[in-house]
Design a protein around this motif. Structure first.
Motif, PDB file in Angstrom:
ATOM      1  N   ARG A  62      14.136  54.040   6.932  1.00  8.27           N
ATOM      2  CA  ARG A  62      15.204  54.359   5.986  1.00  8.27           C
ATOM      3  C   ARG A  62      15.194  55.849   5.643  1.00  8.27           C
ATOM      4  O   ARG A  62      16.236  56.489   5.557  1.00  8.27           O
ATOM      5  CB  ARG A  62      15.057  53.535   4.707  1.00  8.27           C
ATOM      6  N   ARG A  63      13.997  56.406   5.479  1.00  8.26           N
ATOM      7  CA  ARG A  63      13.884  57.833   5.164  1.00  8.26           C
ATOM      8  C   ARG A  63      14.384  58.689   6.325  1.00  8.26           C
ATOM      9  O   ARG A  63      15.064  59.685   6.117  1.00  8.26           O
ATOM     10  CB  ARG A  63      12.439  58.187   4.830  1.00  8.26           C
TER      11      ARG A  63
ATOM     12  N   GLU B   1      18.041  58.817   6.241  1.00  4.77           N
ATOM     13  CA  GLU B   1      18.484  59.730   5.191  1.00  4.77           C
ATOM     14  C   GLU B   1      18.438  61.175   5.681  1.00  4.77           C
ATOM     15  O   GLU B   1      19.381  61.949   5.485  1.00  4.77           O
ATOM     16  CB  GLU B   1      17.606  59.592   3.953  1.00  4.77           C
TER      17      GLU B   1
ATOM     18  N   LEU C  68      15.591  65.842  -1.255  1.00  4.29           N
ATOM     19  CA  LEU C  68      14.807  64.610  -1.309  1.00  4.29           C
ATOM     20  C   LEU C  68      13.571  64.730  -2.196  1.00  4.29           C
ATOM     21  O   LEU C  68      12.859  63.745  -2.401  1.00  4.29           O
ATOM     22  CB  LEU C  68      14.373  64.210   0.110  1.00  4.29           C
TER      23      LEU C  68
END
Length: 224
Positions: free
Chosen positions: A160-161, A164, A182
């Motif tokens: 998921r990171r 992003e 972030l």
């Protein structure tokens, strides 16, 4: 002392080739290793000379810059050769196909000498040269009509990171800006970018931008 960045100049106009040569050869840490007036000759010289960077005009006779870029970037024997596409117009219809073909970025032919030199240096390090605002405009316009869009499954395996970070790259943010956005360290961002390049088999950030839009992960107008 670091080795000079070796540049191959490709343009069908001899006057422009001469101007680029003077600029490059008068810049510390750079040297021109060859010139070509068409794409076919560019491929031959790139294979023979293994330059660090190819300044590639997109509109040329015999073989255009897109086909030449594809030949160079798909040849495993030239894996270390980077292509910096050159165009007269920032909305040239050839720019997006050139990036798809493997170019690490593009610049306008009327860019200032300092900007062109800086672009060559960045390309030589393995990064991509794409002005954020122009990047978004180009990708948004051309990705809509792309018939070779990559399917979303290509993104399977990304955390998921990492997704992003990929979206932020597609929005033109630098590593430092991503770290600030972030609220993570710069080394952490660099690790994510390296992982993305590896997992997506991308040559550089320019290719990551294309993948983000073509996969549908990033969309036109999406805020960072």
């Amino acid at each position: 002392m670091a080795e000079a960045v070796r540049v191959l100049i490709v343009d069908d106009q001899a006057l422009l080739r001469g101007s680029f040569r003077v600029l490059i050869d008068s810049t510390s840490g750079m040297e021109t290793v060859g010139e070509a007036g068409d794409g076919a000759r560019a491929v031959e010289l790139a294979r023979e000379l293994k330059p660090d960077v190819v300044l590639m005009d997109l509109r040329m006779p015999v073989m255009d810059g897109i086909a030449a870029t594809r030949e160079i970037c798909s040849d495993e024997a030239m894996v270390g050769v980077r292509v910096l596409a050159l165009t007269m117009f920032d909305m040239d219809e050839y720019i997006y196909p050139a990036l798809q073909a493997g170019a690490s970025g593009f610049m306008l032919k009327d860019a200032s000498p300092s900007d062109l030199v800086a672009g060559i240096r960045v390309i030589a390090t393995g990064e991509g040269v794409l002005a954020p605002t122009v990047t978004r405009r180009l990708i948004e316009n051309f990705s809509r009509g792309s018939e070779s869009a990559r399917p979303a499954p290509r993104l399977v395996g990304l955390t998921r990171r990492e997704q992003e970070v990929l979206v932020l790259i597609a929005n033109g943010l630098s590593n430092t800006e991503i770290a600030q956005h972030l609220m993570v360290s710069l080394p952490t961002v660099k690790t994510h970018v390296s992982s993305l390049l590896s997992k997506l088999s991308a040559r550089d950030r320019a290719q990551l931008v294309i993948i983000a839009y073509e996969s549908g992960l990033a969309e036109p107008g999406m805020p960072a």
